[in-house]
Write an enzyme that holds these catalytic residues in place. Structure first.
Site: not given
Ligand code: BES
Ligand code: ZN
Ligand code: MN
Length: 496
Positions: A280, A352, A354
């Site tokens: 990230k 991750e 899921r």
């Molecule tokens: N934990 C995150 C989702 C999230 C992001 C929650 C920002 C709260 C704020 C999750 O694991 C994630 O990173 N999801 C990705 C999925 C994508 C790679 C398909 C996302 O939402 O960007």
């Molecule tokens: Zn996450």
């Molecule tokens: Mn994530």
């Protein structure tokens, strides 16, 4: 929490503050009318001048009201309508809690039970007040060297029940409110904890301690060796890059006959989500300590249910892991085999949640659940869809979906359903495995729900995406304790 009941004449009751509910200012009813009469129309006079805004939760604090034994009188508006909605009553409860905790008032008698609330009884109103009192007093100072003194703001509250025959209903409501607020507190504490403290092992220990406090809860924790034996290749692919061992934490509560099928709650417990190799951006990454808020809510619910000794069977499972890059971390394009036997192409290691949930969803089939609800901070996309107000709901069952929607409405912890139709399911296609772990940019929350649905085939299932509601950003940064109120309302409704 110090809440007692009284049926004494509010006019003669000695206390630091008497709290009155004000509906139609021209037609005072209940305790407000009693106080108005005793004070020779003092309240009516003030209200005629428009000193109290006619907006639910608006307040006016009065001192030395003539002929009233209480030192102060706090007026709280019940809004401009002829009756008050649940949401508006919650606003009144919160306003009451705020004024009582931020003033010099040490003890108060509240007549807010006078308020007519649409579709809700005395028990619900009592719950709302008790809950607001505790939730408003929440402080998180675990990591501060100087702790705040909680006692300094503690108020002794007496609820005026009107009639002794109401006392049992009111007491019941208070205990619900206290348990739900304590559950929220647990969820907030765990969420707010730094990720170097709140690790998967910490959550496992937390469950074991919960069992000590609540012997009715049975706890089993699976480590990576046991998970490997169960062939949970998907879950294990997430913790592969981390020094912290993943844990699958199972808590079982039996409050009903053994023949009654349990409700199973599954919480996403990523104690820190760096994104893994699909790392990230660094801005705001600290907030990914909140990626275990689904798990935290499940702990809060288990605690509240055990505290209330609810007549249901409940199983709570937490899939806890840390998502880190590293020499052994899963790489984009890697293919893993889930416990279900389905192979998954991990196109993005940041998807991750899921991956840990799918193995947990396969594992919990052994409990022969009546219904399963998973709770997860699953996608940033749900914030784009619903903002920070509403939880995303997806389900393979209309009745279960309706139950959760209704529970959200009456607890003011709302969720809204999104479809997981075949059009969306088709976005999940991989050239190399049974399915990929991402479905493209469009409808990101829905394709995440679709992914989970592929593993929730043997039972009625719903998914709550709480990424937008589990914590607040900015100056008030902190966990909210949501969706503990929604889930408790859902379980309480199933009990009655
Ligand atoms: N934990 C995150 C989702 C999230 C992001 C929650 C920002 C709260 C704020 C999750 O694991 C994630 O990173 N999801 C990705 C999925 C994508 C790679 C398909 C996302 O939402 O960007
Ligand atoms: Zn996450
Ligand atoms: Mn994530």
């Amino acid at each position: 929490m110090n809440i007692t009941l009284s049926n004494a004449d509010p006019v003669k009751l000695k206390s630091g503050c008497l709290v009155l509910s004000i509906g139609n200012p021209k037609k005072l009813t209940g305790c407000a009318s009693d106080v108005n009469q005793a004070s020779d129309g003092y309240l009516g006079e003030l209200l005629k001048q428009g000193d109290l805004q006619q907006k639910a939760g608006a307040t006016l604090l009065l001192h030395r009201v003539p002929n009233i034994a209480a030192q102060r009188v706090l007026l709280i508006s019940a809004g401009a309508g002829s009756s008050t909605s649940a949401i508006d009553f919650d606003k009144m409860s919160l306003a009451q809690a705020k004024i009582l905790s931020s003033s010099a008032i040490k003890d108060a008698t509240s007549c807010l039970l006078d308020t007519e609330v649409e579709g809700h009884d005395l028990s619900w109103k009592s719950r709302s007040m008790a809950q607001a009192l505790i939730v408003n007093g929440y402080q998180f100072d675990l990591h501060k060297s100087v702790k705040t003194d909680a006692k300094k703001h503690a108020v002794k509250l007496t609820l005026h029940t009107g009639d002794r025959k109401n006392n049992k209903t009111v007491t019941n409501g208070i205990s619900h409110g206290v348990a739900i607020a304590n559950g929220m507190q647990t969820a907030r504490d765990l969420g707010n904890m730094a990720a170097n403290v709140c690790t998967p092992a910490y959550l496992a220990d937390y469950a074991k301690n919960l069992k000590k406090a609540q012997p009715s809860v049975k706890v089993t924790v699976l480590g990576e060796t046991q998970m490997a034996k169960l062939k949970m290749g998907s879950l294990l692919s997430v913790s592969a890059g981390s020094e912290e061992e993943a844990k699958l934490i199972c808590m079982e509560y039996k409050g009903a006959k053994a023949t009654q099928k349990p409700v199973v709650l599954v919480g996403k417990g990523i104690t820190f989500d760096t994104g893994g190799i699909s790392i990230k951006p660094s801005a705001g990454m600290d907030e990914m300590k909140y990626d275990m808020c689904g798990a935290a809510s499940v702990f809060g619910v288990m605690q509240a249910v055990a505290e209330l000794k609810l007549p249901i069977n409940l199983v709570c499972v937490v899939a806890a892991a840390e998502n880190m890059p590293g020499g052994k971390a899963t790489k984009p394009g890697d293919i893993v085999t889930s416990m279900s036997g389905k192979t998954i192409e991990v196109l993005n290691t940041d998807a991750e949640g899921r991956l840990v949930l799918c193995d947990a969803l396969t594992y919990i089939a052994k409990y022969k659940p009546d219904v399963v609800v998973d709770i997860a901070t699953l996608t940033g996309a749900v914030i784009i869809a619903l903002g920070n107000h509403t939880t995303g709901l997806m389900s393979n069952d209309d009745d279960l979906s309706d139950e959760l929607y209704q529970a959200g409405m009456s607890s003011n912890d709302k969720c809204w359903r999104l479809p997981i139709w075949d059009e969306y399911q088709n976005q999940l296609s991989s050239n190399f495995a049974d399915l990929p772990n991402i479905g493209g940019r469009a409808a990101g929350s829905i394709t995440a729900g679709c992914f989970l649905s592929r593993f929730a085939t043997e039972y009625r299932w719903a998914h709550l995406d709480i990424a937008g509601v589990a914590w607040k950003q900015g100056a008030a940064k902190g966990a909210t304790g949501r969706p503990v109120p929604l889930l408790m309302e859902f379980l309480l409704a199933r009990c009655s």
